[in-house]
Write a protein that holds these residues in place. Structure first.
Motif, PDB file in Angstrom:
ATOM      1  N   PRO A 116       0.804  -1.227   0.000  1.00 57.65           N
ATOM      2  CA  PRO A 116       0.000   0.000   0.000  1.00 57.65           C
ATOM      3  C   PRO A 116       0.832   1.269   0.000  1.00 57.65           C
ATOM      4  CG  PRO A 116      -0.317  -1.237   2.046  1.00 57.65           C
ATOM      5  CD  PRO A 116       0.412  -2.125   1.106  1.00 57.65           C
ATOM      6  N   ILE A 117       1.978   1.252   0.686  1.00 58.81           N
ATOM      7  CA  ILE A 117       2.843   2.428   0.675  1.00 58.81           C
ATOM      8  C   ILE A 117       3.356   2.690  -0.740  1.00 58.81           C
ATOM      9  CG2 ILE A 117       5.084   3.310   1.448  1.00 58.81           C
ATOM     10  CD1 ILE A 117       4.540   1.976   4.156  1.00 58.81           C
ATOM     11  N   THR A 118       3.735   1.642  -1.450  1.00 57.72           N
ATOM     12  CA  THR A 118       4.203   1.793  -2.830  1.00 57.72           C
ATOM     13  C   THR A 118       3.131   2.431  -3.705  1.00 57.72           C
ATOM     14  OG1 THR A 118       5.720  -0.085  -2.673  1.00 57.72           O
ATOM     15  CG2 THR A 118       4.985   0.539  -4.884  1.00 57.72           C
ATOM     16  N   LEU A 119       1.895   1.975  -3.583  1.00 59.46           N
ATOM     17  CA  LEU A 119       0.813   2.519  -4.408  1.00 59.46           C
ATOM     18  C   LEU A 119       0.475   3.956  -4.007  1.00 59.46           C
ATOM     19  CD1 LEU A 119      -1.541  -0.593  -4.724  1.00 59.46           C
ATOM     20  CD2 LEU A 119       0.188   0.244  -6.329  1.00 59.46           C
ATOM     21  N   ILE A 120       0.522   4.244  -2.725  1.00 60.30           N
ATOM     22  CA  ILE A 120       0.296   5.626  -2.266  1.00 60.30           C
ATOM     23  C   ILE A 120       1.347   6.549  -2.869  1.00 60.30           C
ATOM     24  CG2 ILE A 120       0.454   7.136  -0.249  1.00 60.30           C
ATOM     25  CD1 ILE A 120      -0.877   4.845   1.372  1.00 60.30           C
ATOM     26  N   LYS A 121       2.604   6.164  -2.795  1.00 63.53           N
ATOM     27  CA  LYS A 121       3.678   7.010  -3.318  1.00 63.53           C
ATOM     28  C   LYS A 121       3.567   7.210  -4.827  1.00 63.53           C
ATOM     29  CE  LYS A 121       7.859   6.651  -1.863  1.00 63.53           C
ATOM     30  NZ  LYS A 121       9.194   6.079  -1.536  1.00 63.53           N
ATOM     31  N   ALA A 122       3.063   6.192  -5.523  1.00 62.40           N
ATOM     32  CA  ALA A 122       2.982   6.277  -6.975  1.00 62.40           C
ATOM     33  C   ALA A 122       1.781   7.085  -7.458  1.00 62.40           C
ATOM     34  CB  ALA A 122       2.911   4.867  -7.569  1.00 62.40           C
ATOM     35  N   LEU A 123       0.660   7.033  -6.732  1.00 61.30           N
ATOM     36  CA  LEU A 123      -0.591   7.587  -7.256  1.00 61.30           C
ATOM     37  C   LEU A 123      -1.050   8.876  -6.577  1.00 61.30           C
ATOM     38  CD1 LEU A 123      -2.532   4.223  -7.702  1.00 61.30           C
ATOM     39  CD2 LEU A 123      -1.286   5.533  -9.440  1.00 61.30           C
ATOM     40  N   VAL A 124      -0.618   9.118  -5.348  1.00 64.16           N
ATOM     41  CA  VAL A 124      -1.082  10.315  -4.643  1.00 64.16           C
ATOM     42  C   VAL A 124      -0.533  11.625  -5.227  1.00 64.16           C
ATOM     43  CG1 VAL A 124      -0.865  11.547  -2.426  1.00 64.16           C
ATOM     44  CG2 VAL A 124      -1.768   9.214  -2.486  1.00 64.16           C
ATOM     45  N   PRO A 125       0.700  11.674  -5.729  1.00 66.25           N
ATOM     46  CA  PRO A 125       1.192  12.958  -6.239  1.00 66.25           C
ATOM     47  C   PRO A 125       0.303  13.594  -7.307  1.00 66.25           C
ATOM     48  CG  PRO A 125       3.038  11.496  -5.907  1.00 66.25           C
ATOM     49  CD  PRO A 125       1.803  10.673  -5.663  1.00 66.25           C
ATOM     50  N   THR A 126      -0.255  12.810  -8.220  1.00 70.26           N
ATOM     51  CA  THR A 126      -1.132  13.403  -9.237  1.00 70.26           C
ATOM     52  C   THR A 126      -2.460  13.839  -8.622  1.00 70.26           C
ATOM     53  OG1 THR A 126      -1.902  11.195  -9.895  1.00 70.26           O
ATOM     54  CG2 THR A 126      -0.092  12.162 -11.154  1.00 70.26           C
ATOM     55  N   MET A 127      -2.908  13.152  -7.584  1.00 73.63           N
ATOM     56  CA  MET A 127      -4.095  13.619  -6.866  1.00 73.63           C
ATOM     57  C   MET A 127      -3.823  14.990  -6.264  1.00 73.63           C
ATOM     58  SD  MET A 127      -5.284  10.219  -4.720  1.00 73.63           S
ATOM     59  CE  MET A 127      -5.363   8.585  -5.453  1.00 73.63           C
ATOM     60  N   MET A 128      -2.660  15.140  -5.679  1.00 75.61           N
ATOM     61  CA  MET A 128      -2.290  16.420  -5.072  1.00 75.61           C
ATOM     62  C   MET A 128      -2.216  17.515  -6.128  1.00 75.61           C
ATOM     63  SD  MET A 128       0.638  14.997  -2.437  1.00 75.61           S
ATOM     64  CE  MET A 128       0.999  16.604  -1.728  1.00 75.61           C
ATOM     65  N   GLY A 162       0.944   3.499  11.303  1.00 71.92           N
ATOM     66  CA  GLY A 162       1.883   4.548  11.688  1.00 71.92           C
ATOM     67  C   GLY A 162       2.305   5.400  10.513  1.00 71.92           C
ATOM     68  N   TYR A 163       2.520   4.769   9.371  1.00 71.58           N
ATOM     69  CA  TYR A 163       2.890   5.513   8.162  1.00 71.58           C
ATOM     70  C   TYR A 163       1.768   6.461   7.753  1.00 71.58           C
ATOM     71  CZ  TYR A 163       3.946   6.384   3.240  1.00 71.58           C
ATOM     72  OH  TYR A 163       4.181   6.988   2.029  1.00 71.58           O
ATOM     73  N   VAL A 164       0.548   5.983   7.774  1.00 75.08           N
ATOM     74  CA  VAL A 164      -0.593   6.804   7.367  1.00 75.08           C
ATOM     75  C   VAL A 164      -0.797   7.968   8.326  1.00 75.08           C
ATOM     76  CG1 VAL A 164      -3.118   6.804   7.161  1.00 75.08           C
ATOM     77  CG2 VAL A 164      -1.763   4.988   6.088  1.00 75.08           C
ATOM     78  N   ALA A 165      -0.552   7.741   9.610  1.00 74.20           N
ATOM     79  CA  ALA A 165      -0.767   8.803  10.596  1.00 74.20           C
ATOM     80  C   ALA A 165       0.040  10.049  10.254  1.00 74.20           C
ATOM     81  CB  ALA A 165      -0.398   8.302  11.990  1.00 74.20           C
ATOM     82  N   GLY A 166       1.274   9.849   9.828  1.00 75.83           N
ATOM     83  CA  GLY A 166       2.101  10.997   9.468  1.00 75.83           C
ATOM     84  C   GLY A 166       1.846  11.496   8.060  1.00 75.83           C
ATOM     85  N   THR A 167       1.771  10.567   7.102  1.00 76.16           N
ATOM     86  CA  THR A 167       1.634  10.944   5.695  1.00 76.16           C
ATOM     87  C   THR A 167       0.326  11.661   5.419  1.00 76.16           C
ATOM     88  OG1 THR A 167       2.998   9.044   5.079  1.00 76.16           O
ATOM     89  CG2 THR A 167       1.690  10.065   3.331  1.00 76.16           C
ATOM     90  N   SER A 168      -0.759  11.200   6.019  1.00 76.69           N
ATOM     91  CA  SER A 168      -2.066  11.803   5.758  1.00 76.69           C
ATOM     92  C   SER A 168      -2.089  13.282   6.095  1.00 76.69           C
ATOM     93  CB  SER A 168      -3.151  11.073   6.553  1.00 76.69           C
ATOM     94  OG  SER A 168      -2.929  11.196   7.950  1.00 76.69           O
ATOM     95  N   ARG A 169      -1.355  13.663   7.106  1.00 81.20           N
ATOM     96  CA  ARG A 169      -1.337  15.059   7.522  1.00 81.20           C
ATOM     97  C   ARG A 169      -0.422  15.914   6.642  1.00 81.20           C
ATOM     98  NH1 ARG A 169      -2.984  11.707  11.395  1.00 81.20           N
ATOM     99  NH2 ARG A 169      -4.521  12.519  12.878  1.00 81.20           N
ATOM    100  N   GLN A 170       0.467  15.266   5.912  1.00 80.54           N
ATOM    101  CA  GLN A 170       1.326  15.997   4.990  1.00 80.54           C
ATOM    102  C   GLN A 170       0.627  16.297   3.665  1.00 80.54           C
ATOM    103  OE1 GLN A 170       5.245  14.141   4.595  1.00 80.54           O
ATOM    104  NE2 GLN A 170       5.068  13.358   6.671  1.00 80.54           N
ATOM    105  N   VAL A 171      -0.361  15.476   3.292  1.00 80.92           N
ATOM    106  CA  VAL A 171      -1.007  15.647   1.985  1.00 80.92           C
ATOM    107  C   VAL A 171      -2.391  16.278   2.086  1.00 80.92           C
ATOM    108  CG1 VAL A 171       0.281  13.667   1.094  1.00 80.92           C
ATOM    109  CG2 VAL A 171      -2.069  13.337   1.913  1.00 80.92           C
ATOM    110  N   ALA A 172      -2.921  16.393   3.298  1.00 81.70           N
ATOM    111  CA  ALA A 172      -4.299  16.880   3.457  1.00 81.70           C
ATOM    112  C   ALA A 172      -4.486  18.286   2.907  1.00 81.70           C
ATOM    113  CB  ALA A 172      -4.705  16.834   4.929  1.00 81.70           C
ATOM    114  N   GLY A 173      -3.478  19.118   3.003  1.00 87.60           N
ATOM    115  CA  GLY A 173      -3.588  20.487   2.510  1.00 87.60           C
ATOM    116  C   GLY A 173      -3.727  20.585   1.009  1.00 87.60           C
ATOM    117  N   SER A 174      -3.441  19.498   0.313  1.00 83.55           N
ATOM    118  CA  SER A 174      -3.603  19.464  -1.146  1.00 83.55           C
ATOM    119  C   SER A 174      -4.928  18.836  -1.559  1.00 83.55           C
ATOM    120  CB  SER A 174      -2.442  18.681  -1.780  1.00 83.55           C
ATOM    121  OG  SER A 174      -1.214  19.325  -1.550  1.00 83.55           O
ATOM    122  N   GLY A 175      -5.822  18.635  -0.603  1.00 84.19           N
ATOM    123  CA  GLY A 175      -7.144  18.103  -0.932  1.00 84.19           C
ATOM    124  C   GLY A 175      -7.217  16.593  -1.002  1.00 84.19           C
ATOM    125  N   VAL A 176      -6.183  15.926  -0.496  1.00 79.83           N
ATOM    126  CA  VAL A 176      -6.134  14.463  -0.525  1.00 79.83           C
ATOM    127  C   VAL A 176      -6.277  13.936   0.898  1.00 79.83           C
ATOM    128  CG1 VAL A 176      -4.774  12.425  -1.127  1.00 79.83           C
ATOM    129  CG2 VAL A 176      -4.649  14.475  -2.559  1.00 79.83           C
TER     130      VAL A 176
END
Length: 259
Positions: A116-128, A162-176
Motif C-alpha cells: 500500500p505504501i508503494t501505491l500511495i507514493k505512486a498515485l497520490v502525487p497526481t491527486m495532489m 503509523g505511516y498513514v498517521a504521518g503521511t495523511s497530515r502531509q497531503v491533506a492540505g492538497s485536498g487528498v
C-alpha cells in the motif's frame, strides 16, 4: 445523498470478492469507473462483468498479485490519474508466535504494509496536483486491539497505520485524504478461514465456531461486504474531506474501547 463521485476513477485492490468487491460495488453504484485487481483472472472477470452489467460503469481488470513488484508495476501503469485508491490485500495466516520466522514477517510486511505504501507514493502525487483525492486502506481491527493468533497481521498493519498517521497530515492540505477502514469479522472467505482454524484446533463444528465468534460480537453477527463498501464510498465522497488520518472501526462493537 449525492456523494459527488460520478465520473471519478478508482483503483480497488483485491476486489474480485470479499470486502474489496464490496468497496468496488459501492463505488460503482455512485458512478465511479474502476480498475479492479485480483490474482485470479476468472473470478476477477466475473465480478467485473457483473459490475459493468449492473451499474454501467467502465471497468478495467488487472489480474496480478499486488504484493509483487511485477503486479505493482502493472497496477500503477493502469491506474495513472486515478482519483481514488483503495488498498487491500489478503491477511497472512494465523498461528502462534513460535511459528513465524523472518521470511514470514517479510511476506506479511510486503503484502500488508509495503505494497500500500508503494501505491500511495505512486498515485497520490497526481491527486495532489489536481487538488482532490481519496485513499482508503483496508486494515484490521487488530491495530486497535491485537489478536494473539494474528501476530503477522498485527505487526504489518500497525506499521501501515503509523505511516498513514504521518503521511495523511502531509497531503491533506492538497485536498487528498488518507484514512483506514478497520474491519472486524465479516462474512467473507477470511472469516471461513479463521473459523476453520478454530474448528480444527478446538474439535468443534464450523457452525459452533461461527456461533461462538458471533456471541463475542455485541451486534451478534458478522458484518456484510455491502455495509463495509458503503462506508468506504462515504470516506471517498465529497462529504469526507475533513476526515484525515483516521482509523474507522467496522466491527459490530467487538473492540471494547473508549477511543
Amino acid at each position: 445523498m449525492d456523494m459527488g463521485l460520478k465520473g471519478k476513477r478508482a483503483l480497488v485492490c483485491a476486489s474480485s470478492k470479499g470486502l474489496g468487491l464490496g468497496c468496488a460495488r459501492a463505488l460503482a453504484a455512485e458512478g465511479v469507473d474502476l480498475i479492479m485487481n485480483a490474482r485470479g483472472a476468472e473470478a476477477l472477470e466475473a465480478s467485473a462483468n457483473a459490475i459493468r452489467d449492473e451499474f454501467g460503469v467502465h471497468v478495467v481488470t488487472v489480474a496480478q498479485d499486488v504484493s509483487t513488484p511485477e503486479g505493482q508495476a502493472a497496477l500503477i501503469e493502469a491506474a495513472q490519474g486515478v482519483d481514488i485508491l483503495v488498498n487491500n490485500a489478503g491477511g497472512p495466516p494465523p498461528g502462534m508466535w513460535t511459528d513465524w520466522d523472518r521470511d514470514d514477517f517479510l511476506a506479511a510486511l510486503d503484502a500488508n504494509m509495503l505494497t500500500p505504501i508503494t501505491l500511495i507514493k505512486a498515485l497520490v502525487p497526481t491527486m495532489m496536483d489536481r487538488g482532490w483525492g481519496r485513499v482508503v486502506n483496508i486494515t484490521s481491527q487488530s491495530v486497535k486491539a491485537p489478536i494473539a493468533v494474528l501476530g503477522l497481521s498485527n505487526s504489518a498493519r500497525a506499521g501501515l497505520t503509523g505511516y498513514v498517521a504521518g503521511t495523511s497530515r502531509q497531503v491533506a492540505g492538497s485536498g487528498v485524504t488518507i484514512n483506514n477502514l478497520l474491519p472486524g469479522i465479516h462474512a467473507t472467505d477470511r472469516a471461513v478461514s479463521l473459523d476453520t482454524a478454530v474448528s480444527s484446533q478446538q474439535g468443534i463444528s464450523m457452525d459452533e465456531a461461527k456461533a461462538n465468534r458471533c456471541a463475542s460480537i455485541p451486534a451478534g453477527r458478522y458484518g456484510t461486504a455491502e455495509e463495509f463498501g458503503a462506508t468506504c464510498a462515504f470516506l471517498c465522497s465529497q462529504h469526507a474531506g475533513f476526515i484525515v488520518g483516521q482509523n474507522v472501526l467496522l466491527d459490530g462493537g467487538g473492540v471494547n474501547a473508549t477511543m
